[in-house]
Design an enzyme around this catalytic site. Structure first.
Site, short mmCIF file in Angstrom:
data_model
loop_
_atom_site.label_atom_id
_atom_site.label_comp_id
_atom_site.label_asym_id
_atom_site.label_seq_id
_atom_site.Cartn_x
_atom_site.Cartn_y
_atom_site.Cartn_z
N ASP A 17 0.75 -1.24 -0.06
CA ASP A 17 -0.12 -0.01 0.04
C ASP A 17 0.85 1.33 0.10
OD1 ASP A 17 -2.10 -1.71 0.16
OD2 ASP A 17 -2.12 -1.76 2.23
N GLU A 273 0.86 -5.91 -5.39
CA GLU A 273 0.39 -5.20 -6.60
C GLU A 273 1.63 -4.40 -6.96
OE1 GLU A 273 -2.42 -1.32 -7.09
OE2 GLU A 273 -3.24 -3.15 -6.29
#
Length: 377
Positions: A17, A273
């Protein structure tokens, strides 16, 4: 006056994140002239990505970005013109109330997780009216024109090309990490979550006639690696050889150096990610370890990406690639899947270059966010 942006980040999985929001904040400042505050609840995790950071400071500036610690008790702040809640994090109640009291309400965006699932295109850019009269918009990164694009700084691909084409540059970078691959060895980077299939894959690499040099930055996969090697001690710089396989442990590197590592390798196994996107920009064959969700909900996300990514491959090469990714993520025989991919290596390598070029032809995530903001004025 520069447009003001607030980006809120709750650190959930250590680095994913904060990795995305830190890259985005820097790009908005450097390339689009925005004034950005990045609110982070865990500065200690952030420190690994930005070694210059002071983890005890409530406010500081790094690379043009104002970094603010987001404590449990909200300290109060005037809302920015654009407010981004990254990955569905909940903004402080006091901040949301202040947003509702502004003469001109801020543009409120929920920057969601990256996904190739079909429904994303239909939801991207849609408003979500709130009970207090504010509107929050869904903003989805993605791989098609109907989504928000991927993070990509303007200098990224030119820097990648320079490392590969400048004589000795790749060797100098690897040498700085203590890496000296033998002639003809395939260089593979491995950054992954815990995986029971690792040993099966390493057995095949060790038995292969082609030598492999495996570079493993510090991370969660080291426990499985140590189990295969028969040692619990894997300090940075540790070097082990078994058959045709050389395994080397690397330090946890900065984001820029991790990019260079991906550019330097022939194959990259990545996780989450942020690393997943950076591996695509490297333009070489890759393997994605997707973040595990309850009831295997992540498999749908994996399959959706594979539908897109395999387009343009021959049926045989596409199936071999899909089976490799499934093996790694679904606890299937990894060594067998790796061996089945080898006859298609040249095709898969060229396909990775073509995928990189196709994605680079689309506007990047930061640019699309700025366009969305300007269209809202």
């Amino acid at each position: 006056m520069k447009p003001t942006w607030d980006i809120f980040c709750t650190v959930v999985d250590n680095y994913g994140d904060i990795g995305v929001t830190w890259r985005l904040a820097r790009q908005l400042v450097a390339e689009h002239g925005m004034a950005v505050r990045l609110w982070v609840d865990d500065l200690q995790a952030f420190l690994r990505l930005c070694p210059q950071l002071d983890p005890g400071a409530a406010q500081q500036w790094q690379q043009g970005v104002e970094i603010r610690h987001w404590p449990a008790t909200w300290p109060g702040a005037e809302p920015a013109q654009v407010v981004i809640g990254a990955f569905a994090c909940q903004l402080p109640d006091g901040y949301v109330q202040a947003m509702a009291q502004q003469p001109t309400p801020p543009l409120w965006l929920n920057l969601d997780y990256l996904s190739a699932e079909d429904w994303v295109q239909g939801c991207h850019g849609l408003p979500s009216p709130q009970a207090n009269g504010l509107r929050k918009y869904f903003f989805f990164p993605g791989f098609t024109e109907q989504t928000g694009g991927l993070l990509r700084e303007a200098s990224l691909l030119p820097r990648c090309q320079a490392l590969r084409q400048t004589p000795g540059e790749r060797e100098r970078f690897l040498g700085g990490l203590g890496v000296q691959p033998q002639q003809g060895a395939r260089l593979i980077s491995l950054f992954a979550y815990e995986n029971p299939q690792l040993g099966n894959w390493l057995d095949v690499l060790a038995a292969d006639a082609q030598p492999t040099h495996l570079l493993v930055p510090q991370g969660r996969i080291l426990g499985d690696l140590g189990a295969w090697l028969g040692t619990a001690q894997l300090p940075v710089g540790a070097l082990h050889r078994r058959g045709g396989l050389t395994v080397q442990v690397l330090p946890f590197v900065s984001q820029d150096d991790y990019d260079r590592l991906l550019w330097s390798c022939d194959f990259n196994a990545v996780r989450g990610e942020d690393s997943f996107v950076r591996a695509q920009w490297a333009g070489v064959p890759m393997l994605w370890h997707i973040y595990i969700q309850q009831e295997n909900a992540h498999w749908d996300k994996l399959e959706a990406f594979l539908v897109l990514y395999r387009e343009g491959l021959s049926p045989a090469a596409g199936q071999a690639l899909v089976e490799l990714w499934r093996a790694w993520n679904m606890d299937r025989p990894m060594g067998q899947a790796w061996a089945a991919l080898q006859p298609h290596w040249d095709e898969v390598r060229e396909h990775a270059r073509q995928w990189q070029a196709a994605q680079a032809a689309r506007p990047d995530l930061a640019t699309r966010l700025v366009q969305f903001y300007r269209n809202s004025l």
